[in-house]
Design a protein around this motif. Structure first.
Motif, short mmCIF file in Angstrom:
data_model
loop_
_atom_site.label_atom_id
_atom_site.label_comp_id
_atom_site.label_asym_id
_atom_site.label_seq_id
_atom_site.Cartn_x
_atom_site.Cartn_y
_atom_site.Cartn_z
N MET A 178 16.86 27.89 47.41
CA MET A 178 16.19 26.66 47.81
C MET A 178 14.96 26.97 48.65
O MET A 178 13.91 26.35 48.48
CB MET A 178 17.17 25.81 48.61
CG MET A 178 16.62 24.45 48.99
SD MET A 178 17.87 23.51 49.90
CE MET A 178 16.86 22.10 50.41
N CYS A 179 15.09 27.93 49.54
CA CYS A 179 13.93 28.36 50.33
C CYS A 179 12.81 28.80 49.40
O CYS A 179 11.64 28.42 49.58
CB CYS A 179 14.30 29.53 51.25
SG CYS A 179 15.40 29.09 52.60
N ALA A 180 13.16 29.59 48.42
CA ALA A 180 12.15 30.11 47.50
C ALA A 180 11.51 28.98 46.70
O ALA A 180 10.29 28.96 46.49
CB ALA A 180 12.78 31.13 46.56
N ASP A 208 10.97 26.57 39.96
CA ASP A 208 12.21 26.89 39.27
C ASP A 208 12.37 28.40 39.08
O ASP A 208 13.45 28.95 39.29
CB ASP A 208 12.26 26.18 37.91
CG ASP A 208 12.48 24.69 38.07
OD1 ASP A 208 13.02 24.28 39.13
OD2 ASP A 208 12.10 23.93 37.17
N ALA A 209 11.29 29.04 38.72
CA ALA A 209 11.35 30.49 38.53
C ALA A 209 11.64 31.19 39.85
O ALA A 209 12.44 32.13 39.91
CB ALA A 209 10.03 30.99 37.94
N ALA A 210 11.00 30.71 40.90
CA ALA A 210 11.22 31.32 42.22
C ALA A 210 12.68 31.16 42.64
O ALA A 210 13.31 32.11 43.13
CB ALA A 210 10.30 30.69 43.25
N ALA A 211 13.21 29.97 42.44
CA ALA A 211 14.60 29.71 42.81
C ALA A 211 15.54 30.59 42.01
O ALA A 211 16.46 31.21 42.55
CB ALA A 211 14.93 28.24 42.60
N ALA A 212 15.30 30.66 40.72
CA ALA A 212 16.17 31.45 39.85
C ALA A 212 16.13 32.93 40.23
O ALA A 212 17.17 33.58 40.34
CB ALA A 212 15.77 31.27 38.39
N ALA A 213 14.94 33.41 40.47
CA ALA A 213 14.79 34.83 40.81
C ALA A 213 15.50 35.14 42.12
O ALA A 213 16.19 36.15 42.25
CB ALA A 213 13.31 35.19 40.89
#
Lengths: 223, 223
Positions: free
Chosen positions: A87-89, A188-193
């Motif tokens: 979530m932070c990402a 979304d990509a940041a969260a997933a990563a």
DNA sequence: GTCAAGATAATCGTATACAATCTTGAGGTT
DNA sequence: AACCTCAAGATTGTATACGATTATCTTGAC
């Protein structure tokens, strides 16, 4: 000046997080009071704070003991931390400004340097900074606090991680994906990563744990 | 029997969560001790626990005060809660078994009944149960605990929600989407539905707050 | 009239003492 | 041999007292 109870809390916390006190160990108020040359009052105060933080447990008239986490609970905590950090990402990807992004990239490069020189402790340290800067970039102070708290609590378990073969290099590659997603502004990509990055640690650790004590609850023997 | 300090903590927590003590109010150790007929020791113990829970703040030699949350911090907390509850829903969609699903649907129907009969307090109560059963269905006890804790802390702010026009009906429709996604075993849909459901509350509330005190930090006048 | 320095009062942090509660183990009973 | 009873010991929870620190008020000088 900081009051003695707080010094004590920090000290005990340190000793627990660095595994000088092990799960299951008993913390006796009187002994601690004597050991630190204070009365029971500040000792109790410190212990209460650690209970609130979940580091120790209090069984009335039995004593206070360093929390036994157990693989199950541990996995659950990693699972939650993965989500919080994700979530932070996500927020960071959405809200980050130039200066905070620069700070993240700076920490990222520091990680790279430590990884390449095989400096595991250095990597550990820079990794902390890296994550905290991402949390800061999210712009949600409450979330940052929560995530940092969990992070701290899992500290003793994460530290071992890096000794796993090739883990440092893999960790850095994961960081790279995270940074790229944030830079690209892709929440979304940041969260997933980020979720994967943290979740992997949990999995690796429980793997490790499972190989050490295959019988779950069965280790009870101690003094 | 529960020790007096814990009774006191529960009592004070109750009084804060029901807004009998308001943000900014001062909690004097001596007065409380006198009021409850105990010494300062258990009072202090209770206060420490509330500080740890974030309900009150302690300024050395100034006093302890009920935390002033402020719209910003409040919004942040709702944001985090939305994510935690969304995670519960995601896990629930993935892991729920027949009996837990039945429990969720039972609570869902109870909400429906309360909504149709216009029983706002009833809806509030059943709504609590509904959410907790979803948390339980996720199978992550730590997460459940964390979510429930935040939930409790936001209690006084959520309660007002339902008085907003049509909010109950809307809330029930949102529940419906959540249940459908869980029943269908669609984690992403469940998470999204739950996130929206909770996030809306945050938004509605900060709307409300903004309309009441447009100047952010400016209300300082009290006694 | 304003501001600074000192006195005063309030609050806090800690020490110590005591009371209440629980655990533990020995001894006796069934 | 197992179980119950009970007393001794230990540990916790609470009360009270005191010293230390700090906020606030007072007073006096500028």
């Amino acid at each position: 000046m900081e009051k003695r109870a707080d010094q004590l809390r920090d000290r005990l916390e340190e000793e627990i997080l660095t595994s000088r006190y092990r799960p299951g160990d008993r913390l006796d108020e009187q002994s601690l009071a004597a050991q630190f040359g204070v009365s029971r009052t500040p000792v109790r105060e410190a212990l209460f704070q650690l209970v609130a933080a979940g580091l120790i447990e209090h069984r009335p008239h039995r004593g206070t003991f360093v929390s036994e986490v157990g693989p199950r609970h541990l996995m659950e905590m990693f699972e939650v931390m993965a989500e919080l950090e994700a979530m932070c990402a996500r927020l960071a990807a959405r809200r980050v400004d130039a200066s905070r992004l620069a700070a993240i990239e700076e920490s990222h490069r520091a990680c790279e340097a430590a990884a390449e020189s095989g400096d595991m402790d250095g990597y550990y340290y820079e990794n902390e900074a890296f994550h905290d800067r991402i949390r800061a970039a999210g712009g949600n102070a409450f979330l940052r606090e929560q995530a940092a708290q969990l992070h701290k609590r899992l500290k003793p378990y994460r530290r071992l991680q890096l000794r796993v073969r090739n883990r440092v290099a893999a960790s850095f590659r994961e960081h790279d994906a995270i940074v790229a997603a944030i830079r690209a502004g892709d929440p979304d990509a940041a969260a997933a990563a980020m979720r994967d990055h943290v979740a992997i640690q949990g999995e690796r650790f429980t793997d490790l744990l499972a190989s050490l004590e295959p019988h779950g609850e069965s280790r009870r023997a101690r003094d």
